[in-house]
Structures are given as C-alpha cells and as structure tokens.
Design an enzyme around this catalytic site. Structure first.
Site, short mmCIF file in Angstrom:
data_model
loop_
_atom_site.label_atom_id
_atom_site.label_comp_id
_atom_site.label_asym_id
_atom_site.label_seq_id
_atom_site.Cartn_x
_atom_site.Cartn_y
_atom_site.Cartn_z
N ASP A 55 -8.65 -1.43 -8.30
CA ASP A 55 -8.00 -1.61 -7.00
C ASP A 55 -7.47 -3.03 -6.81
O ASP A 55 -6.45 -3.23 -6.15
CB ASP A 55 -8.98 -1.26 -5.89
CG ASP A 55 -8.33 -1.19 -4.53
OD1 ASP A 55 -7.10 -0.97 -4.46
OD2 ASP A 55 -9.03 -1.33 -3.52
N HIS A 67 0.84 -1.20 0.00
CA HIS A 67 0.00 0.00 0.00
C HIS A 67 0.87 1.25 0.00
O HIS A 67 1.03 1.92 1.03
CB HIS A 67 -0.95 -0.01 1.20
CG HIS A 67 -2.04 -1.01 1.08
ND1 HIS A 67 -2.05 -2.20 1.78
CD2 HIS A 67 -3.18 -1.01 0.34
CE1 HIS A 67 -3.14 -2.88 1.48
NE2 HIS A 67 -3.84 -2.19 0.61
N HIS A 100 1.53 1.54 -5.85
CA HIS A 100 0.21 0.90 -5.98
C HIS A 100 -0.84 1.91 -6.43
O HIS A 100 -1.66 1.61 -7.30
CB HIS A 100 -0.20 0.29 -4.63
CG HIS A 100 -1.65 -0.09 -4.55
ND1 HIS A 100 -2.22 -1.09 -5.33
CD2 HIS A 100 -2.66 0.40 -3.78
CE1 HIS A 100 -3.52 -1.19 -5.04
NE2 HIS A 100 -3.81 -0.30 -4.11
N HIS A 127 -7.04 6.78 -3.40
CA HIS A 127 -7.94 5.80 -2.79
C HIS A 127 -7.34 5.09 -1.58
O HIS A 127 -8.07 4.55 -0.75
CB HIS A 127 -8.36 4.75 -3.84
CG HIS A 127 -7.34 3.69 -4.07
ND1 HIS A 127 -6.19 3.90 -4.81
CD2 HIS A 127 -7.27 2.39 -3.64
CE1 HIS A 127 -5.47 2.80 -4.84
NE2 HIS A 127 -6.09 1.87 -4.13
N ASP A 128 -6.03 5.06 -1.44
CA ASP A 128 -5.38 4.44 -0.28
C ASP A 128 -4.49 5.44 0.46
O ASP A 128 -3.49 5.05 1.09
CB ASP A 128 -4.55 3.22 -0.70
CG ASP A 128 -5.36 1.94 -0.74
OD1 ASP A 128 -6.37 1.87 -0.01
OD2 ASP A 128 -5.01 1.02 -1.51
#
Length: 515
Positions: free
Chosen positions: A389, A239, A243, A279-280
């Site tokens: 994802d 993560h 990524h 998103h992360d």
C-alpha cells in the site's frame, strides 16, 4: 456496408435496470454478446446496438442503434459529444448493499459542507471539447467481440482475450514481466485504455489457476472486477483504480518471495490479490480526520474507528454478494473469506501502524514466526499488504516521483477545501506551508523506512534490497530539491532532524491519507 463505431465504456455483463426496459422505445443489444439472456446467440445476429454507462458521468446513459431497411443499413449513433443523456436513470447510489446486511451507504454531498465527493477532484473541461479521459476510455467494437468471446467460454489460442487487438501485443509483453519491480503501471493503464485493474487482476488470478481451482464463474468474475474498478473515483489524483492496480502488482511481487511462495495456500493467495484490488474501494479522496470533523455519515456509521478501511471492506463485500462470485461455495466458507478479506483491508489503517510494526518486530526478534500456522500466514499477508500500500517511495524514481506528485496534489486539494469552508487545515494539506519534497521526506523517514527495514529482516532477498536502495536514492533526490532539508540552522540542526520532535503526528497523518 457496416461501420464500426467507438463507444464509451460498456460492460456488456452489466444488468440493465428494469425501469429502463419498461420505458417506451426500442433498445437493441450488440450482436457480439449473448449475456442478456437470449436463448440462442444466433438470434442476436440480426440485432445491432448497445447500452453504455460512461465512467465520467455515473448517471448518463448512452444508446447506440443500427436500423435496417430493405436496401441499406443506417446507423444512428448518439456520440459522447451529441448524445441523449437520461439523468438519474441509473445511479450507483442505490447499490444493492442494503440486501447484504449492511446499511446503505449514500454517495454524494454531505449537508455540512455540500461537497460532492464524486466530483471533488474533477477538473472543469472547456466547453465544446471532448474530455481527454473520455477519449482515452473509448471502447472499440472489436474489444466487445473479444471480451464477449471470452465470457461465453469460446476457445481461443491466446491466454489474454480481453484486450483490444491493437494493444494486445504490447500489453501481453508487459504482463509477461508483471513480477518485475520496474513494472510501469501508468503505461499499462494506457495500453488497456484505463482498465489496468480489471486486466491485471484477471491475469494474476488466471496465472495462479485460481479461477479453475475455485470454480469461479467467468461472467461473475468479470462483472465483479468491472464493478470494483468503477467504484474507484478516478477523479482522485491518487486514490483511484490505477493505485489499486499498482498495489495489486506489488502484492503479487511479495507473494512470489521464497518464504511466501513456499508457504501460502491458494486461499491465501486469492485473498491477498482480492484485498489488494479492493483495499481503497470507493475512497472519497479525503482522509479520516476530514470525515470526522465534517460529521460525515461514514464517521458516525463506523464510530470514528478505521472509517475508510471499514468502508472499503464493506463495499468489497457488497460487490462480492451482489455479483454472487462466491455463491457456489459453502456458506461458512464464503463468510470466512469475507471476514479474512476484512482483516486484511483493516490492517492498512495507518493509525494502527505502530501496533502491527511492534508485533512484527517482536516476532522477528524472537524468531517464532511459523508460516505453517494459519494465523501467522494471515499476519504476514497483512504486513505484505501494508508494504504494498505504501511502496511508492520504494519504486524507481521515474515511477515514485509521479506517485508523490499525485498524492501531494490530493493532500493540497483537501487543504483547499478545508480553507474554503473555514475548517482547520489538516497536517501536510496546506500547500503554503508544505512542499512535495518536505511531505515525502517526512513520510519516508517515519513511516516507510521502519516498515521496509523490518520486511527486509523477514525476507532478505534481492527484491527487499532493491526496494531499500530505491528508497534511499529517492529520499536523497527529494532532499536535494528541498533547500531547507539540506540547510542547517544556527545550532546545526537540519529540518528533518527538527521534524523528529513530533514524528507520530506528522507520519501517521500522511500515512492515513496515503493508505
């Protein structure tokens, strides 16, 4: 004679803390930038120096100065190996999110375990050696010149201005094929000295003409992307910013699919790319159950519901407001974009996977998806982001294998932390009870295959068939590496078949960590 020195990462548009400027001593800035408020860039022509923040040590400040005497210019360089570090001079923990309506989010150790999430996955470096990551991310003086020229709006013949000239040709060739499903994000990250997320996202926004269409300020956009990239924990094996860049590239590939390309608005595309990039954001490298059972403040803040996804969204909104990227838009439009961004990021919560998949399957069965409807377009964007994802198993084996090894390393590291503190080890995080092959086979079977099968029904294109083809080949490759997966028990039941007894707990547990 002037010498060019390589420096640690230096976002020249980063604001200098007031308490730094108030200290005794001289701080001079690079002549390649006029971003610090000089009324005339020519006034900087006689000044040399820079302030840089090293990504591997968020509290370190590096200063470079070039002194001028009557006869000779002498440079004083605080190199990474022998630099003056002012600890706690600037901390990302005091981000201005408290000013944007959200509770300040502390970064660091939780009192229950004493685990510092910023260094959770970091590896110890041998004494006296310069870390390889630091060497890789050294910025050249030439890159500062090119980046600053772009941010000042100086015309340039090339469409990509912010890459070092040595790598510009190779990186541009890769960006020319950014829509290819074989896009090697690891190689692109090396070519951009670890800045793949910044360069890729900027390129895609520019390629769609979104910067000009939405009148985005170049300095604010650059600063926003740099802050986003820095807020990813690159010590995390999986993560991290690479990524995020990979998901952004996959999202772009889906946005190019005929059904989407013909229906999505410019606002949809902007939101889709920003959601993929963020998103992360600030992912701690552990999953939601870990945060809950350790009584982490984020779990309490978000009431144990979509803890990580809420944090990613709030962090992204905080950076949008901190950089004032959308400040020129009407307030209602800006708030609406923030809400839609949150809706997209929250959709990546794997605990809600069955809800989204059932709804998607229902729409396809009834053939009632109308992409002229804004809510239906938004739902398809959510599904596209969910696919992007967890698309690693659908990549070519050379790329998919690397991602599988990275995510499993992160799982097992969490398991080691849980064992160390005598906590119940999370599913799939016990390195003694699981292998990379078994983890990946279960994930592909119960999470990836059902989702991408429905996506192929929605968008039956060459890309969809390519992804399903890679998925099947990769699953077969992992099965060949797992003896128990191909062997049969006395009653003829294989390991994957026995795993179907509890598909939900196994698949959702892993998905919660991968998403």
């Amino acid at each position: 004679m002037e010498l060019c020195y390589q420096l640690p990462v230096l976002p020249l548009d980063r604001p200098v803390p007031k308490h730094v400027l108030s200290r005794r001593g001289a701080i001079s800035f690079s002549s390649s930038s006029s971003l610090f408020g000089a009324p005339d860039p020519r006034q900087l022509s006689q000044r040399r120096g820079a302030i840089s923040y090293d990504s591997s040590d968020q509290t370190a400040l590096y200063i470079r100065m070039l002194a001028v005497t009557n006869k000779i210019k002498t440079s004083f360089v605080f190199t990474p190996g022998a630099c003056v570090i002012f600890k706690q001079l600037f901390s990302r923990d005091v981000r201005v999110r408290s000013q944007v309506g959200f509770e300040p989010e502390r970064r660091g150790s939780h009192p229950y375990l004493g685990v510092d999430f910023r260094t959770l996955h970091s590896r110890a470096e041998s004494a006296g050696s310069i870390p390889a990551r630091r060497i890789q991310r050294l910025y050249s003086f030439q890159r500062h010149m090119l980046s600053s020229r772009l941010l000042r709006g100086t015309p340039h013949l090339n469409s990509l201005h912010i890459l070092d000239e040595d790598y510009c040709g190779q990186a541009r060739c890769m960006l020319d094929k950014v829509g290819s499903w074989n896009f090697d994000i690891f190689r692109f990250d090396r070519l951009t000295n670890g800045n793949s997320l910044v360069f890729l996202t900027f390129h895609l926004l520019n390629q769609y003409g979104l910067i000009e269409l939405f009148q985005l300020d170049m300095v604010k956009l650059r600063r926003f992307l740099v802050l986003v990239q820095e807020d990813y924990h690159n010590q995390n094996p999986y993560h991290n910013a690479v990524h995020a860049a990979d998901v952004t590239q996959a999202m772009y590939s889906y946005l190019k699919e005929p059904k989407l390309a013909q229906s999505l608005t410019s606002c949809d595309i902007l939101l889709g790319l920003l959601a993929a990039a963020t998103h992360d954001l600030d992912h701690p490298g552990v999953n939601q159950p870990f945060l809950i059972k350790t009584n982490h403040y984020l779990a309490a803040l978000y009431r144990n519901t979509s803890v990580l996804e809420n944090h990613h969204w709030r962090s992204a909104v905080g950076l949008l407001r901190e950089t004032e990227l959308f400040s020129h838009l009407p307030v209602e439009d800006s708030l609406n974009m923030e809400r839609q961004l949150g809706s997209l990021i929250l959709a990546t919560d794997i605990s809600r996977q069955n809800d989204y998949l059932s709804r998607f399957r229902s729409h396809l069965d009834e053939n009632n998806l109308c992409l002229g409807n804004a809510s239906h377009r938004h739902f398809i964007l959510q599904m596209a982001l969910k696919c992007a994802d967890i698309c690693n198993p659908c990549r070519p084996w050379e790329l998919s294998k690397q991602w599988s090894e990275k995510v499993t390393e992160e799982f097992f590291h969490q398991g080691d932390i849980e064992k160390k503190h005598k906590l119940e080890v999370s599913p799939l995080c016990d390195s003694e009870a699981n292998t990379i092959a078994s983890v990946q086979i279960g994930f592909m079977t119960y999470v990836v295959e059902p989702l991408f099968a429905e996506w192929a029904r929605f968008s039956d294109t060459r890309l969809s068939q390519t992804m399903l083809g890679h998925l099947g080949l990769n699953k077969a490759s992992w099965s060949a590496m797992e003896p128990e997966a191909s062997g049969s028990s006395e009653d003829g039941e294989s390991e994957p078949a026995r795993a179907t007894e509890q598909p939900s707990s196994r698949s959702l547990s892993q998905g919660s960590q991968e998403s």
